[in-house]
Design an enzyme around this catalytic site. Structure first.
Site, PDB file in Angstrom:
ATOM      1  N   ASP A  24      38.008  21.890 -25.456  1.00  0.00           N
ATOM      2  CA  ASP A  24      38.259  23.546 -24.934  1.00  0.00           C
ATOM      3  C   ASP A  24      38.603  24.332 -26.356  1.00  0.00           C
ATOM      4  O   ASP A  24      38.317  25.298 -25.965  1.00  0.00           O
ATOM      5  CB  ASP A  24      39.491  23.367 -24.161  1.00  0.00           C
ATOM      6  N   ASP A  64      45.453  28.178 -26.868  1.00  0.00           N
ATOM      7  CA  ASP A  64      44.870  28.841 -25.845  1.00  0.00           C
ATOM      8  C   ASP A  64      44.829  30.426 -26.237  1.00  0.00           C
ATOM      9  O   ASP A  64      44.436  31.225 -25.341  1.00  0.00           O
ATOM     10  CB  ASP A  64      45.430  28.697 -24.580  1.00  0.00           C
TER      11      ASP A  64
HETATM   12  N1  GLY Z   1      41.517  24.230 -21.000  1.00  0.00           N
HETATM   13  C1  GLY Z   1      42.159  23.663 -20.033  1.00  0.00           C
HETATM   14  C2  GLY Z   1      40.760  23.256 -18.951  1.00  0.00           C
HETATM   15  O1  GLY Z   1      39.876  23.477 -19.057  1.00  0.00           O
HETATM   16  O2  GLY Z   1      41.298  22.811 -17.751  1.00  0.00           O
END
Ligand code: GLY
Length: 400
Positions: free
Chosen positions: A177, A119
């Site tokens: 994601d 992330d």
């Molecule tokens: N990246 C985690 C979410 O979208 O909850």
């Protein structure tokens, strides 16, 4: 006499109908944008004042007992609050917002050396990336480049993707994601002479296109690979969606947003086509409600009573506004019109918090993690971030 009365009655109904129609049409997109951004300034100024009293942390959501939940800088949502402050500084030119944007961006700096998950792009590009856009500095650039190196340390050649998580039942999980983290790498490839950044970003995007998508262009949430077995796909499943085969709304939004910027950054038409394919899945979906705020999963079991996810709508709106500029005219107009409906709905009293309420978050009614029963029908910093970004994108596009 009777028929005169009937005529008068029908006429008044028609007048009432026309009046109410013109009243709703009278709310121009300019008013929507102004209301949303002015409310954002009120809420996030108050939020920054509260966070000033909680050193080293960033806001996350509201807990079931109604109190504010904060996070450490290495939690994936840490960059969104500084990111909102940067957009609001860009909108207003306000010196105090600039100072707060700088202060909260500083809180995220340690992420440049973090390699614990994928992330890093979310955390750094929304904070330092926006900082560098609106107040460029060598220090911000250095942080972004260091963070990009940390991010590509999670890439394995045998798989061709960046590994998302180091936990769970998977050998090498890659979640949809993860597309969002590539924007940082495309930036880094243009601001360094390291060819690895663009190579990793393109490899990840193409591999994801190959393995995450179904024939209808909805996507799986988690695709796991086996690095020891030539990077073969091990399993396709979900972590946050309703089921392995369902279309988790935020996942569809991440894919849409990700391939849209992949096209912006590379001009590779394959990415544009992929973004359009995802957009068509969303806008033509029979279970996308009229107000265009998706249910948390397009296949949630209790539609139409399933909860909505404002965060997915905000991410989609921001992506649709950008994609509307690249797609063929008729499709582009359709995407922009969906984004307008999303922004109108999010700016209504149903979703937009009243000043001083909602623990100073902007939007209500997002959904974090249904399978874990966490963050159900709450505000989330990323809903606010992409909503504000979408308002700014629309304002810039239309020169409002
Ligand atoms: N990246 C985690 C979410 O979208 O909850």
């Amino acid at each position: 006499m009777k028929s005169n009365f009937r005529l008068a009655f029908c006429f008044s109904i028609l007048v009432l109908f026309l009046l109410s129609f013109s009243a709703s049409a009278a709310v121009s997109m300019k008013s929507v944008i102004d209301i949303g951004l002015k409310r954002a300034i009120i809420q996030y100024t108050a939020m920054a004042n509260v966070m000033d009293t909680i050193p080293g942390k960033l806001p996350k959501t509201i807990l079931p007992n109604g109190t504010l939940q904060v996070s450490k800088p290495t939690w994936w949502t840490s960059g969104f609050m500084p990111g909102v402050l940067w957009y609001l500084y860009d909108y207003s030119g306000d010196k105090q917002l600039l100072i707060q944007a700088q202060n909260f961006t500083d809180r995220v700096e340690c992420v440049k050396d973090y390699t614990g998950d994928h992330d890093i792009g979310f955390m750094l590009y929304c904070s330092f990336g926006n900082g560098n856009k609106f107040k460029p500095s060598q220090h911000y650039k250095d942080v972004l480049l260091k963070g990009s190196e940390s991010l590509i340390s999670r890439y394995k050649e045998s798989v061709g993707c960046i590994q998302s998580w180091d936990f769970g039942p998977w050998k090498y999980p890659v979640i949809i994601d993860n597309m969002m983290n590539l924007e940082l790498l495309f930036w880094a490839s243009k601001h360094s002479d390291n060819p690895q950044f663009a190579k990793v970003a393109n490899s990840h995007a193409l591999k994801t296109m190959q393995n995450h998508f179904r024939p209808d262009f909805s996507s799986y949430h988690v695709v796991s690979y086996d690095p020891a077995n030539g990077g073969k796909v091990e399993r396709k499943s979900t972590a946050q969606g309703y089921s392995d085969s369902s279309a988790w709304a935020r996942g569809q939004a991440w894919g849409l947003y990700g391939y849209t910027f992949c096209y912006r950054e590379t001009k590779n038409p394959v990415y544009l086509q992929q973004a359009i394919n995802i957009a068509e899945f969303i806008v033509n979906h029979p279970r996308l409600p009229k107000d265009k705020i998706p249910y948390w999963d397009f296949d949630a079991p209790n539609i139409p009573y399933a909860l909505r996810d404002a965060s997915a709508a905000a991410i989609m709106a921001s992506a649709f506004i950008e994609l509307s500029q690249y797609a063929p005219k008729s499709k582009g107009e359709k995407y922009l019109s969906v984004a307008e409906t999303q922004l109108r709905t999010l700016t209504s009293d149903e979703y937009l918090a009243q000043p001083g309420t909602n623990q100073n978050f902007l939007l209500m009614h997002s959904l974090g993690h249904m399978p874990e029963k966490k963050e159900i029908d709450v505000p989330l910093t990323y809903a606010d971030y992409y909503y504000v970004e979408a308002l700014m994108r629309y304002r810039n596009l239309k020169k409002l």
